[in-house]
Design an enzyme around this catalytic site. Sequence first.
Site, PDB file in Angstrom:
ATOM      1  N   CYS A 111      -0.307 -36.503  13.545  1.00  0.00           N
ATOM      2  CA  CYS A 111       0.110 -35.419  14.435  1.00  0.00           C
ATOM      3  C   CYS A 111       1.625 -35.385  14.611  1.00  0.00           C
ATOM      4  O   CYS A 111       2.197 -34.330  14.882  1.00  0.00           O
ATOM      5  CB  CYS A 111      -0.573 -35.560  15.782  1.00  0.00           C
ATOM      6  SG  CYS A 111      -0.404 -37.210  16.512  1.00  0.00           S
TER       7      CYS A 111
ATOM      8  N   GLU B 241       0.576 -26.522  11.648  1.00  0.00           N
ATOM      9  CA  GLU B 241       0.412 -27.933  11.306  1.00  0.00           C
ATOM     10  C   GLU B 241      -0.377 -28.050  10.006  1.00  0.00           C
ATOM     11  O   GLU B 241      -1.481 -27.522   9.889  1.00  0.00           O
ATOM     12  CB  GLU B 241      -0.316 -28.670  12.433  1.00  0.00           C
ATOM     13  CG  GLU B 241      -0.422 -30.157  12.221  1.00  0.00           C
ATOM     14  CD  GLU B 241      -1.059 -30.870  13.414  1.00  0.00           C
ATOM     15  OE1 GLU B 241      -0.602 -31.974  13.745  1.00  0.00           O
ATOM     16  OE2 GLU B 241      -2.011 -30.313  13.999  1.00  0.00           O
TER      17      GLU B 241
ATOM     18  N   LYS C 204     -16.787 -41.060  22.217  1.00  0.00           N
ATOM     19  CA  LYS C 204     -17.296 -40.297  21.074  1.00  0.00           C
ATOM     20  C   LYS C 204     -16.250 -40.345  19.969  1.00  0.00           C
ATOM     21  O   LYS C 204     -15.254 -39.624  20.008  1.00  0.00           O
ATOM     22  CB  LYS C 204     -17.574 -38.836  21.421  1.00  0.00           C
ATOM     23  CG  LYS C 204     -18.285 -38.097  20.263  1.00  0.00           C
ATOM     24  CD  LYS C 204     -18.105 -36.594  20.288  1.00  0.00           C
ATOM     25  CE  LYS C 204     -16.901 -36.153  19.521  1.00  0.00           C
ATOM     26  NZ  LYS C 204     -16.999 -36.383  18.044  1.00  0.00           N
TER      27      LYS C 204
ATOM     28  N   GLU D 201      -3.831 -35.432  23.610  1.00  0.00           N
ATOM     29  CA  GLU D 201      -2.809 -35.668  22.590  1.00  0.00           C
ATOM     30  C   GLU D 201      -3.210 -34.791  21.417  1.00  0.00           C
ATOM     31  O   GLU D 201      -4.191 -35.067  20.729  1.00  0.00           O
ATOM     32  CB  GLU D 201      -2.754 -37.156  22.223  1.00  0.00           C
ATOM     33  CG  GLU D 201      -1.461 -37.565  21.555  1.00  0.00           C
ATOM     34  CD  GLU D 201      -1.508 -37.363  20.064  1.00  0.00           C
ATOM     35  OE1 GLU D 201      -0.905 -36.359  19.595  1.00  0.00           O
ATOM     36  OE2 GLU D 201      -2.140 -38.158  19.376  1.00  0.00           O
TER      37      GLU D 201
END
Length: 495
Positions: A299, A399, A190, A265
Amino acid sequence: MSVVESEKPLASTHLEDAHLGVERFFIGGREIDVSGRTSRLDLVSPVTERQLGHVILGNETDVDMAVLEARKAFKVYSEYSLEKRIELLEGLKALFEERHEELSQLVTHEIGAPISFSRAIHAGSTMPMIDHTIAGMREIAWEEKTASGSNVVREPIGVCGLITPWNFPLHQIIAKVAAALAAGCTMVLKPSELSPFTADAFAEIFHMAGYPDGTLNVVHGDGLTVGEAISSHPGIDMISFTGSTRAGRLVARAAADTVKRVHQELGGKSAAIMLEDGSVDEAVAGCLFGALSNTGQACMAWGRFLVPRDRQAEVIAKAQAAIESMPMGDPGSDEAQLGAISNKAQYDKVQRLIEQGIDEGATLVTGGLGRPDGKDAGFFVRPTLFADVDSTMTIAREEIFGPVVSIMPYDNEDEAVEIANSTVYGLSGAVFSADHERARSVAHRLRTGMVHLNGANFDFDAPFGGYGQSGNGREWGKAGIEDFLETKAIMGYYA
């Protein structure tokens, strides 16, 4: 790739004028036409804010069909020899080489990344990623004996559900698919519904590579429907997910009832530390590259820049000059170093966090709210530099996923390490020092999955992954393949 309203191949189509549409799913080695469905998502260009195209969204029935086909294919593909799997991966690599420029242009068009970065990383990393995966296959002890004479064998875990993000729409697919193929697994993928066009092109290329029907099955859709169905499906043996920590928790919860392996992750809030003997020029250049690549939408971005307090002014001056000289033009231009934020929701989040940084008392050195001068449309963010940031501020903890760098002063090495380790994340980091052994010593003290010393490049043979809420499991090379393997002990006496 289905390019609606144009019968030209993608490479010869003017993408800025095309309406891209994903109206097929690749399941069981066939193209499933889903164009007649009403469940669709319209997408806009991050550069122009005009309509870019649309994707048809799948459902639980599509996932059931994809899992069925993957399980049938597993009986065939899992029996392929190591050399046969390597041969197929080499063929897949050759197909990507042929379409490198096409894929580069498509990624830039879809997510607004600078074309130079798309060529080098988004599309350019696909070939070395496969090369290093093949090298990892040759390093793994697929069968070995214990001291007592039993056999220990490594076998593919089974059918894997792969869920990939929008910020690296091709690279992350390749990282997961190559490792799963190396292990002998079959897959249901996906891709992010916010970057479906690159994923559709990938599926088309894979479709040509000679794998057994059903080895890779692609179902487009959102996380709450297709992502949930994949994560909870009893016919899927493992989930490999890349995305936000918030979404990772939902995936883990959905997978818990079937007790499947979950490889994640997730997010990061990485720090680059310049020690007092470090080169300001080297540290500034390295940190800004690590923080602003892909317009900060990574990231592992080094968004926290830790510097000795008595050298902060020098660092600020160098970093400000470097940021203000970075070209932000049309991402399709070879000169552009910064592109657009990939979607409106992320653009709004970056704006909110910049505003919080100002409100909470950080010193705004350059950048700030709103679009850069000369940009009247598109999700462009002013590359922003804050100074005098401390660990209590939101911009030091959350973040950001945009072109924002926070300079954080410290008074001694112990404090620098403490600041670097003061988040729930632990994905990446950097240390800059004239003394390589000192840099290594600091690296050992950082609670993070990766540390780059003095601007070292990525190593696709080394494991990629993090500590804490940055996830679990590793990607790339030998370690990435091992996450897709089960270990079996066959006990008995052997000659």
